[in-house]
Each structure stands twice: as C-alpha cells, then as structure tokens.
Design a protein around this motif. Structure first.
Motif, mmCIF file in Angstrom:
data_model
loop_
_atom_site.group_PDB
_atom_site.id
_atom_site.type_symbol
_atom_site.label_atom_id
_atom_site.label_comp_id
_atom_site.label_asym_id
_atom_site.label_seq_id
_atom_site.Cartn_x
_atom_site.Cartn_y
_atom_site.Cartn_z
ATOM 1 N N TYR A 36 0.840 -1.185 0.000
ATOM 2 C CA TYR A 36 0.000 0.000 0.000
ATOM 3 C C TYR A 36 0.882 1.245 0.000
ATOM 4 O O TYR A 36 1.822 1.345 0.778
ATOM 5 N N SER A 37 0.543 2.206 -0.867
ATOM 6 C CA SER A 37 1.254 3.480 -0.922
ATOM 7 C C SER A 37 0.251 4.568 -1.296
ATOM 8 O O SER A 37 -0.857 4.280 -1.738
ATOM 9 N N MET A 38 0.641 5.801 -1.120
ATOM 10 C CA MET A 38 -0.262 6.918 -1.410
ATOM 11 C C MET A 38 -0.342 7.191 -2.914
ATOM 12 O O MET A 38 0.641 7.073 -3.628
ATOM 13 N N ARG A 39 -1.532 7.555 -3.342
ATOM 14 C CA ARG A 39 -1.768 8.013 -4.708
ATOM 15 C C ARG A 39 -1.752 9.545 -4.709
ATOM 16 O O ARG A 39 -1.974 10.177 -3.680
ATOM 17 N N ASP A 40 -1.532 10.123 -5.864
ATOM 18 C CA ASP A 40 -1.527 11.577 -5.987
ATOM 19 C C ASP A 40 -2.872 12.202 -5.645
ATOM 20 O O ASP A 40 -2.936 13.356 -5.209
ATOM 21 N N ASP A 41 -3.967 11.433 -5.828
ATOM 22 C CA ASP A 41 -5.304 11.976 -5.562
ATOM 23 C C ASP A 41 -5.750 11.793 -4.111
ATOM 24 O O ASP A 41 -6.909 12.049 -3.780
ATOM 25 N N GLY A 69 -5.868 8.958 -2.493
ATOM 26 C CA GLY A 69 -6.262 7.568 -2.268
ATOM 27 C C GLY A 69 -5.040 6.706 -1.984
ATOM 28 O O GLY A 69 -3.921 7.199 -1.819
ATOM 29 N N VAL A 70 -5.283 5.410 -1.956
ATOM 30 C CA VAL A 70 -4.234 4.440 -1.670
ATOM 31 C C VAL A 70 -4.013 3.562 -2.901
ATOM 32 O O VAL A 70 -4.966 3.018 -3.459
ATOM 33 N N LYS A 71 -2.772 3.456 -3.327
ATOM 34 C CA LYS A 71 -2.405 2.535 -4.403
ATOM 35 C C LYS A 71 -2.208 1.162 -3.771
ATOM 36 O O LYS A 71 -1.541 1.024 -2.743
ATOM 37 N N GLU A 129 -2.966 -4.231 -9.822
ATOM 38 C CA GLU A 129 -2.932 -2.906 -9.204
ATOM 39 C C GLU A 129 -4.349 -2.391 -9.016
ATOM 40 O O GLU A 129 -5.172 -2.459 -9.923
ATOM 41 N N LYS A 182 -6.912 0.546 -6.431
ATOM 42 C CA LYS A 182 -6.938 1.812 -5.706
ATOM 43 C C LYS A 182 -7.986 1.711 -4.608
ATOM 44 O O LYS A 182 -8.971 0.979 -4.741
ATOM 45 N N TYR A 215 -10.097 4.014 -1.303
ATOM 46 C CA TYR A 215 -10.465 5.291 -0.706
ATOM 47 C C TYR A 215 -11.291 5.022 0.550
ATOM 48 O O TYR A 215 -12.011 4.023 0.625
#
Length: 180
Positions: free
Chosen positions: A64-69, A71-73, A90, A92, A94
């Motif tokens: 799990y990592s942060m998305r630019d929007d 949310g969570v990748k 992959e 996403k 929220y």
C-alpha cells in the motif's frame, strides 16, 4: 487479485458493484483510531478464504502506498507454482467514512468497488491485521512478516469466529519457497 478471472467472477463483480458492495458484514465493526501512514508498506498474506482471483497463489503480498489523488495505491502480488510466474494486480482504495475508520472501498476493475474492512489491527505496532470484504465470503489475515505467532493466530481466529466466519475454510499461504 491476479490472472485467473473468469466470466462468472466478472459477473459477480458487476452485480456486486451495482448493488453497492461497500457495506460492512453483520457482527463486524471497522477499527477506529486508524492511522493510514502507519498502515502503508508491504504486508504478507498469512491466510485467506479461497477465491478464483487468488487460486493457487503462494508468496502473496499486498503493498500500500499513497496516490496523488489522496487515495491508496494497492499492489497485490503472488506466485503461481503451476505457471511458474509472478502475477500482479494494481488497484486503488479510498475511505468510505472518515480517515480514522478502518473501512475503505477498493477497486481492481474500473468503477466497481468492494469493501475493505479492517476488523482487527495491532494498533501498537501495526504488525498484523484481520480484513474482510463486503460479506462473510471474504477474509484475510495479513502481517508485516511471513508468519505470525501462535498467540496472534489464536486471537485473530477467535475474533473471526465470534463475528461468524468459518475459519476452517482459511487457506494458509506459503512463503519463502520462491525467490522474488
């Protein structure tokens, strides 16, 4: 999660998406006081209920990592012994409610989301978690290491059983058999 996605599974995802699959199963409460930054990183899948999207996979991890929007990748990865290959998906995620409630919606298939409910978590060190989906057909035990102690295992199984899950259906995932 990975490659063996059949028409039946896709239809169930479609129907689930249309029926709003972001609810919480009976007798389950998402954890409170959740801290996403502490949850990010790699988790090993210790056990799971069997599903076609993970069928036959070992060495399964979720990262799990942060998305630019905001949310969570989500990167799910596992090894297929049968094919001799690594499979990866992959997605996403929220938050459904507040960022301090362990209830997210996750999607690996376009606009269709399903619940990701953290029903138990080591809040002190974030070393293990018990996860369910929108209903009692989904259950995962995750940990920061490829194995968990007997005490933690017993605690998580007791929590799942008390919530109405048939823990005899869990598949215990092999780790350390294949080089990444």
């Amino acid at each position: 999660m990975f490659k063996k996605i059949g028409v039946g599974f896709l239809m169930s995802v479609l129907l689930a998406g249309l029926s709003g699959c972001t609810g919480v199963p009976d007798k389950v409460k998402p954890i409170q006081g959740f801290e996403l930054p502490r949850y990010l990183g790699e988790w090993y899948e210790i056990a799971r209920f069997d599903h076609s999207f993970e069928e036959g996979l070992t060495e399964v991890t979720a990262t799990y990592s942060m998305r630019d929007d905001g949310g969570v990748k989500v990167i799910n990865r596992g090894y297929s012994k049968e094919a001799g290959t690594w499979d990866e998906a992959e997605g996403k995620a929220y938050f459904v409610e507040s960022a301090s409630t362990g209830h997210l919606k996750v999607s690996f298939f376009g606009p269709f989301y399903a619940s990701y409910v953290i029903m138990e978590l080591d809040k002190e060190d974030y070393q293990y978690a018990l996860i369910t989906g929108p209903d009692k057909d989904y259950l995962w035990i995750l940990a920061r290491t490829p194995s968990i102690s007997k005490n933690v295992r017993a605690q998580l199984l007791e929590k799942a059983t008390a919530a109405g899950y048939d823990v005899s259906k869990l598949i215990w995932v092999e780790h350390g058999q294949v080089d990444a």
